[in-house]
Design an enzyme around this catalytic site. Structure first.
Site, PDB file in Angstrom:
ATOM      1  NE  ARG A  33     -10.075  -9.621   0.440  1.00 39.31           N
ATOM      2  CZ  ARG A  33      -9.908  -9.084  -0.768  1.00 39.31           C
ATOM      3  NH1 ARG A  33     -10.510  -9.622  -1.810  1.00 39.31           N
ATOM      4  NH2 ARG A  33      -9.135  -8.023  -0.930  1.00 39.31           N
ATOM      5  CB  SER A  46      -8.988  -0.081  -3.074  1.00 40.28           C
ATOM      6  OG  SER A  46      -9.490   0.039  -1.757  1.00 40.28           O
ATOM      7  CB  THR A  70      -0.929   0.010   1.227  1.00 37.71           C
ATOM      8  OG1 THR A  70      -1.749  -1.155   1.197  1.00 37.71           O
ATOM      9  CG2 THR A  70      -1.809   1.245   1.237  1.00 37.71           C
ATOM     10  CD  GLU A  71       3.578   2.785  -3.877  1.00 33.14           C
ATOM     11  OE1 GLU A  71       3.258   3.773  -4.590  1.00 33.14           O
ATOM     12  OE2 GLU A  71       4.435   1.949  -4.212  1.00 33.14           O
ATOM     13  CB  THR A  89     -12.719  -0.765   1.072  1.00 34.04           C
ATOM     14  OG1 THR A  89     -12.935  -0.825  -0.357  1.00 34.04           O
ATOM     15  CG2 THR A  89     -11.368  -0.119   1.364  1.00 34.04           C
ATOM     16  CD  GLU A 114      -5.353  -8.501   5.163  1.00 34.78           C
ATOM     17  OE1 GLU A 114      -5.832  -9.544   4.690  1.00 34.78           O
ATOM     18  OE2 GLU A 114      -4.559  -8.499   6.124  1.00 34.78           O
TER      19      GLU A 114
END
Length: 406
Positions: free
Chosen positions: A243, A135, A129-130, A365, A363
């Site tokens: 998940r 997402s 993630t950045e 939305t 992980e």
């Protein structure tokens, strides 16, 4: 169709529940007190001590292969254990685990990263993630440029779990801008002493993620995990693996909260009788019980599919979407049942209220999961009305295996 737990599963469930009751729940008042006074709720040393106690009774490396000293109990057992551990907000997890994609390490990397992580000697974090790519993971911009036998990494990752504590990171960077995610992203194993730094992110919960900053960090070619260009595939393997475990944990928290709601409603009186006798309270309790039960079977079905090598991505998305919202519904109702007391920091309800809100974000939305589920339906990847997964089993060549277990 069998819904009963096996004797082994019942034994594991009881053992873990007893461990939580005896070792973890008694720590809750102290943790709440420490957090109110601005101190860490529980120390890493204490958590390690608890892991060692769990190891003494046989709980170490639940899904880790036997060749690495694990128990390899499978997805269903892991779900049952996750439910039980989540009955407390103490941030405990069993030891002897490593990120699933670390098993793609070569032999030298296994000695340096995988095995020490399983043994609890090293701590990792997964970093994709950045600031501009959450997402939409395909939009990552961190670059990795080849320079001799090294790759030079520049960029930032954010909201990285254990990013402030880890001594190495599993990080993803763009190695070919033209190819993008399809062959242009590579995974690197990067030690902290190679030069990246972490910055703690304060959140509304007690969870403390971090930003990881890379400024001309040189990483040797030998630290590539897998192959150049196959990083995005590894990232999706990591994301898809866990998940369904998120709603499993939601079940344990929600069941504990619901019991608190039931107990308080029988004790608290208004207008001369316990509030448990008021229909408004009864409906909150009933709705919560129904939603928890539904989540439980969504999760266990997803875990069963994983254990039997059936593609569980659609089922996991459904379980995550429903379970995350279920937990938020339950904690909101239980706080309402407790009234003003539920809003105070004397009870753990408001703490759970803040932490469970995260489930609808990380992980996957709610919005991304709805998009995934809808696309699977529209494109025909799943069939409406499919109950026994016969087609999926046939497509995956698992019908004989499952039948032999029946």
């Amino acid at each position: 169709m069998e819904f009963l737990l096996t004797e082994e599963q019942r034994m594991v469930q009881k053992t873990i529940r007893d461990f939580v009751q005896k070792e973890l729940i008694p720590l809750e008042p102290e943790v709440l007190r420490n957090e109110r006074e601005g101190r860490p709720g529980i120390s890493p040393e204490k958590l390690h001590e608890l892991q060692m106690k769990a190891k003494e009774i046989g709980f170490w490396g639940i899904e880790t292969p036997e060749e690495y000293g694990g128990a390899n109990l499978g997805a269903v057992m892991s779900a049952i254990i996750a439910i039980e551990i989540a009955r407390t907000f103490i941030p405990f997890r069993l030891g002897g685990v490593a990120d699933n994609i670390l098993y793609f390490c070569n032999e030298e990397q296994k000695k340096k990263y995988l095995i020490p992580t399983i043994n609890g000697e090293r701590r990792s974090c997964f970093a994709i993630t950045e600031p501009g790519a959450g997402s939409d993971a395909k939009s990552i911009r961190m670059s990795a440029v080849k320079d001799g036998n090294d790759w030079v990494l520049n960029g930032e990752k954010t909201f990285i779990t254990q990013g402030h504590e880890a001594d190495f990171t599993i990080v993803f960077a763009v190695t070919d801008k033209e190819k993008g995610a399809d062959g242009g992203v590579t995974c690197f194993l990067v030690d902290r002493d190679m030069g990246w730094r972490s910055e703690y992110i304060h959140t509304m919960g007690e969870w403390g993620p971090a930003s990881l900053v890379f400024e001309n960090v040189r990483v040797p070619e030998e630290n590539i995990l897998g192959e150049v260009g196959n990083g995005f595939e590894l990232a999706m393997r990591w994301i898809g693996k866990g998940r369904w475990m998120i709603p499993a944990r939601a079940i344990g928290s929600a069941e504990r909260l619901l019991q608190m709601g039931v107990d308080y409603s029988k004790m608290r009186k208004t207008f001369g009788k316990p509030i448990a006798e008021h229909q408004a309270i009864q409906w909150m309790l009933a709705d919560s019980a129904v939603e928890i039960e539904a989540t439980k079977w969504l999760v266990l079905r997803a875990a069963w599919m994983v254990e039997n090598d059936v593609d569980a991505r659609h089922q996991s998305a459904i379980a995550k979407l429903y379970g995350s919202n279920m937990a938020n519904n339950v904690v909101d109702r239980v706080l309402q049942i407790h009234g003003g007391m539920g809003y105070t920091k004397e009870l753990p309800i408001e703490r759970w209220y803040r932490e469970l809100r995260l489930l609808r974000i990380f992980e996957g939305t709610d919005e991304i999961l709805r998009r995934t589920i809808a696309r699977n339906l529209i494109k025909g990847h799943v069939k409406i009305g499919e109950i026994d997964s016969a087609d999926m089993l046939a497509r995956n060549g698992r019908r004989e295996k499952v039948a032999s277990r029946s």
